[in-house]
Design a protein around this motif. Structure first.
Motif, PDB file in Angstrom:
ATOM      1  N   GLY A  80      29.271 -16.610  72.890  1.00 56.26           N
ATOM      2  CA  GLY A  80      30.484 -17.413  72.843  1.00 56.26           C
ATOM      3  C   GLY A  80      31.516 -17.109  73.899  1.00 56.26           C
ATOM      4  N   TYR A  81      31.159 -16.347  74.931  1.00 58.80           N
ATOM      5  CA  TYR A  81      32.109 -16.044  75.996  1.00 58.80           C
ATOM      6  C   TYR A  81      32.122 -17.140  77.054  1.00 58.80           C
ATOM      7  CZ  TYR A  81      32.429 -11.118  74.489  1.00 58.80           C
ATOM      8  OH  TYR A  81      32.649  -9.960  73.789  1.00 58.80           O
ATOM      9  N   ILE A  82      33.271 -17.318  77.692  1.00 54.64           N
ATOM     10  CA  ILE A  82      33.352 -18.041  78.952  1.00 54.64           C
ATOM     11  C   ILE A  82      32.946 -17.040  80.037  1.00 54.64           C
ATOM     12  CG2 ILE A  82      34.902 -19.147  80.615  1.00 54.64           C
ATOM     13  CD1 ILE A  82      36.622 -20.014  78.227  1.00 54.64           C
ATOM     14  N   VAL A  83      32.092 -17.450  80.971  1.00 52.07           N
ATOM     15  CA  VAL A  83      31.575 -16.529  81.973  1.00 52.07           C
ATOM     16  C   VAL A  83      31.944 -16.986  83.376  1.00 52.07           C
ATOM     17  CG1 VAL A  83      29.510 -15.454  82.947  1.00 52.07           C
ATOM     18  CG2 VAL A  83      29.631 -15.893  80.486  1.00 52.07           C
ATOM     19  N   ASP A  84      32.546 -16.081  84.138  1.00 46.49           N
ATOM     20  CA  ASP A  84      32.775 -16.268  85.569  1.00 46.49           C
ATOM     21  C   ASP A  84      31.858 -15.310  86.308  1.00 46.49           C
ATOM     22  OD1 ASP A  84      34.790 -17.967  84.797  1.00 46.49           O
ATOM     23  OD2 ASP A  84      36.432 -16.661  85.430  1.00 46.49           O
ATOM     24  N   LEU A  85      31.285 -15.768  87.414  1.00 43.09           N
ATOM     25  CA  LEU A  85      30.391 -14.946  88.220  1.00 43.09           C
ATOM     26  C   LEU A  85      30.950 -14.814  89.626  1.00 43.09           C
ATOM     27  CD1 LEU A  85      27.580 -13.539  88.611  1.00 43.09           C
ATOM     28  CD2 LEU A  85      26.694 -15.797  89.235  1.00 43.09           C
ATOM     29  N   VAL A  86      30.972 -13.588  90.160  1.00 43.56           N
ATOM     30  CA  VAL A  86      31.500 -13.351  91.495  1.00 43.56           C
ATOM     31  C   VAL A  86      30.567 -12.408  92.234  1.00 43.56           C
ATOM     32  CG1 VAL A  86      32.926 -11.410  90.770  1.00 43.56           C
ATOM     33  CG2 VAL A  86      33.564 -12.691  92.801  1.00 43.56           C
ATOM     34  N   ASP A  87      30.476 -12.574  93.547  1.00 40.37           N
ATOM     35  CA  ASP A  87      29.609 -11.718  94.341  1.00 40.37           C
ATOM     36  C   ASP A  87      30.189 -10.310  94.437  1.00 40.37           C
ATOM     37  OD1 ASP A  87      27.172 -12.183  96.487  1.00 40.37           O
ATOM     38  OD2 ASP A  87      28.494 -10.528  97.050  1.00 40.37           O
ATOM     39  N   ALA A  88      29.334  -9.308  94.265  1.00 36.28           N
ATOM     40  CA  ALA A  88      29.780  -7.911  94.250  1.00 36.28           C
ATOM     41  C   ALA A  88      30.309  -7.440  95.597  1.00 36.28           C
ATOM     42  CB  ALA A  88      28.625  -7.014  93.806  1.00 36.28           C
ATOM     43  N   ARG A  89      30.014  -8.175  96.672  1.00 34.59           N
ATOM     44  CA  ARG A  89      30.484  -7.774  97.999  1.00 34.59           C
ATOM     45  C   ARG A  89      31.806  -8.429  98.375  1.00 34.59           C
ATOM     46  NH1 ARG A  89      25.193 -10.120 100.540  1.00 34.59           N
ATOM     47  NH2 ARG A  89      25.753 -11.576  98.885  1.00 34.59           N
ATOM     48  N   SER A  90      32.339  -9.276  97.515  1.00 29.16           N
ATOM     49  CA  SER A  90      33.516 -10.071  97.858  1.00 29.16           C
ATOM     50  C   SER A  90      34.815  -9.308  97.590  1.00 29.16           C
ATOM     51  CB  SER A  90      33.528 -11.374  97.057  1.00 29.16           C
ATOM     52  OG  SER A  90      33.848 -11.111  95.699  1.00 29.16           O
ATOM     53  N   GLU A  91      35.889  -9.843  98.126  1.00 27.98           N
ATOM     54  CA  GLU A  91      37.229  -9.288  97.872  1.00 27.98           C
ATOM     55  C   GLU A  91      37.938 -10.114  96.810  1.00 27.98           C
ATOM     56  OE1 GLU A  91      38.380  -6.461  99.067  1.00 27.98           O
ATOM     57  OE2 GLU A  91      36.442  -6.195 100.050  1.00 27.98           O
ATOM     58  N   PHE A  92      37.192 -10.524  95.824  1.00 27.69           N
ATOM     59  CA  PHE A  92      37.703 -11.363  94.742  1.00 27.69           C
ATOM     60  C   PHE A  92      38.897 -10.692  94.047  1.00 27.69           C
ATOM     61  CE2 PHE A  92      37.639 -12.454  90.191  1.00 27.69           C
ATOM     62  CZ  PHE A  92      37.708 -13.828  90.250  1.00 27.69           C
ATOM     63  N   GLY A 103      29.302  -5.352  85.532  1.00 27.12           N
ATOM     64  CA  GLY A 103      28.590  -5.368  86.797  1.00 27.12           C
ATOM     65  C   GLY A 103      28.895  -4.182  87.676  1.00 27.12           C
ATOM     66  N   PHE A 104      29.092  -4.451  88.971  1.00 28.32           N
ATOM     67  CA  PHE A 104      29.287  -3.393  89.956  1.00 28.32           C
ATOM     68  C   PHE A 104      29.925  -3.992  91.200  1.00 28.32           C
ATOM     69  CE2 PHE A 104      24.958  -5.102  90.140  1.00 28.32           C
ATOM     70  CZ  PHE A 104      24.890  -5.579  91.436  1.00 28.32           C
ATOM     71  N   GLY A 105      30.267  -3.139  92.156  1.00 30.19           N
ATOM     72  CA  GLY A 105      30.836  -3.604  93.412  1.00 30.19           C
ATOM     73  C   GLY A 105      32.346  -3.665  93.404  1.00 30.19           C
ATOM     74  N   ALA A 106      32.903  -4.159  94.503  1.00 32.70           N
ATOM     75  CA  ALA A 106      34.355  -4.172  94.686  1.00 32.70           C
ATOM     76  C   ALA A 106      35.102  -4.902  93.573  1.00 32.70           C
ATOM     77  CB  ALA A 106      34.691  -4.764  96.050  1.00 32.70           C
ATOM     78  N   PRO A 107      34.666  -6.098  93.138  1.00 30.98           N
ATOM     79  CA  PRO A 107      35.421  -6.790  92.082  1.00 30.98           C
ATOM     80  C   PRO A 107      35.475  -6.005  90.778  1.00 30.98           C
ATOM     81  CG  PRO A 107      33.971  -8.326  93.211  1.00 30.98           C
ATOM     82  CD  PRO A 107      33.588  -6.947  93.669  1.00 30.98           C
ATOM     83  N   PHE A 108      34.476  -5.172  90.518  1.00 26.69           N
ATOM     84  CA  PHE A 108      34.452  -4.376  89.288  1.00 26.69           C
ATOM     85  C   PHE A 108      35.607  -3.374  89.261  1.00 26.69           C
ATOM     86  CE2 PHE A 108      33.076  -0.698  86.793  1.00 26.69           C
ATOM     87  CZ  PHE A 108      32.692  -1.308  85.600  1.00 26.69           C
ATOM     88  N   ARG A 109      36.068  -2.973  90.443  1.00 24.20           N
ATOM     89  CA  ARG A 109      37.127  -1.956  90.524  1.00 24.20           C
ATOM     90  C   ARG A 109      38.526  -2.542  90.542  1.00 24.20           C
ATOM     91  NH1 ARG A 109      33.625  -0.685  94.884  1.00 24.20           N
ATOM     92  NH2 ARG A 109      31.863   0.439  93.975  1.00 24.20           N
TER      93      ARG A 109
END
Length: 389
Positions: A80-92, A103-109
């Protein structure tokens, strides 16, 4: 949970998301907001991962990790979650309120602008912890320089994970066995949990049944599936060892890129480059191999090993893989990083009695045949339940 529908749902998601979802960003670093445009009272999840496969308009050619990502997405959607997906290498830069960042990568931090302490950070660890990976790759680079006079570049370590990830996360889901989860558990706070899960081979249970092990023992054939970071994966050490083993064959499946020039060549080593693992060519190579080899400096749970095990190939792996405990009943383990000593080890493995090779081959195939998409989804669902997601 809708266990019976997961294979169909995951494949449908893989085929249709590319054309149904609003994409933002450039070709390399895309972000997908609100999969299927659903509304929910459960909350919103941000998944930071590789998004490259979402640029493909067809399902053929998806790696098993791409399929597993779609199963993860499907599990969040099922809950039942709304899900957004972003690339782990991006500056999202997250602007919305999230209940879970996975997940992992820059957006995770990234710290949320509206962080109120309610967001859960779940680290998805698909390789060895960064300190282990960095130290082991640097050692392998140094060994290569000692033998060849050239220091190869760092290719694998430090791309997606940092030590701070383990301090900042609320829990870890890692690819590997229980022994690897114990190692990761030591890196996080005692009140947080590290959950181990083995990846799927990216195929349904019905599909895995069609793969057949070779009927005869082919003791001369070794195959390596996957080559990203050749020095890290020990391809250089194995290739140098095979120069001393002209009666044995070493097939390398995967794109080496510029690293191909770092690998010693001989008549009993064949570089196949990138190859569709469901092609007749791949089937021929795997059917003529008895062993699947990976002398990696550090690894999580290599799906290339699992796939080749479907053909009855016996794993020959280093002590630093994240599946050593799970594979202990049928794998052979390489102890040395010296090519001369590795050559002696491989010759001994190839001389193993046929009856023992048959026993290990059967166990390896049975193990791989259980890593279907439904099994992965069921295990993932249990972990989500334990985490209260």
């Amino acid at each position: 949970m809708k266990l019976g529908r997961i294979t169909f749902s995951a494949l449908l998601l893989a085929r249709s998301l590319w054309r149904r979802l609003p994409l933002r960003g450039n070709k390399t670093h895309i972000s997908i907001h609100n999969l299927f445009g659903i509304s929910s009272n459960k909350g919103r999840v941000l998944i930071s991962s590789s998004t490259s496969s979402f640029e493909k308009p067809v399902i053929s050619g998806l790696r098993s990790s791409d399929v597993d990502l779609r199963i993860i997405i499907q599990e969040f959607l099922n809950r039942g979650y709304i899900v957004d997906l972003v690339d782990a290498r991006s500056e999202f830069e997250p602007k919305l309120k999230y209940q879970v960042i996975f997940g992992f990568g820059a957006p995770f931090r990234k710290k949320l602008v509206n962080e109120d302490g309610s967001c859960r950070y779940v680290l998805y660890l698909t390789e060895a912890p960064p300190t282990v990976s960095r130290e082991n790759e640097n050692r392998r680079r140094g060994l290569y320089k000692y033998r060849n006079g050239i220091m190869p570049p760092t290719v694998r370590s430090g791309l997606f994970y940092e030590d701070q990830d383990f301090a900042n996360c609320d829990s870890v889901i890692l690819l590997g066995d229980e022994a690897r989860s114990a190692e990761v558990q030591a890196l996080i706070a005692p009140n947080k949990l590290a959950h181990a899960i083995l990846p799927s081979i990216g195929k349904s249970r019905e599909t895995l049944r069609v793969y057949k092990a070779h009927s005869e023992i082919c003791r001369m054939g070794f195959v390596q599936v996957g080559t990203g970071g050749a020095i890290h994966k020990g391809t250089d050490i194995i290739a140098e060892a095979f120069q001393k083993l002209p009666s044995l064959r070493y097939d390398i499946l995967g794109h080496l890129g510029v690293e191909k020039f770092l690998i010693e060549k001989s008549e009993n080593i064949c570089f196949h480059g990138y190859i569709d693992m469901d092609s007749a060519r791949a089937k021929k190579v795997l059917s003529n191999a008895q062993f699947t080899i990976l002398h990696s400096a550090s690894e999580a749970a290599p799906t290339g090993l699992l796939f080749s095990m479907l053909y009855g190939c016996i794993p020959v792996i280093s002590k630093s893989c994240g599946v050593n405990n799970a594979f202990r009943k049928f794998a052979f383990f390489i102890k040395s990083e010296n090519p001369d000593e590795v050559a002696v080890e491989l010759a001994g493995i190839a001389d193993t009695p046929v009856s023992e090779l048959k026993r290990r081959s059967d166990l390896a195939r049975q193990f791989a045949a259980r890593r279907d998409t439904l099994s992965f989804q069921a295990e993932l669902s249990e972990i989500f339940d334990r985490e209260g997601l």
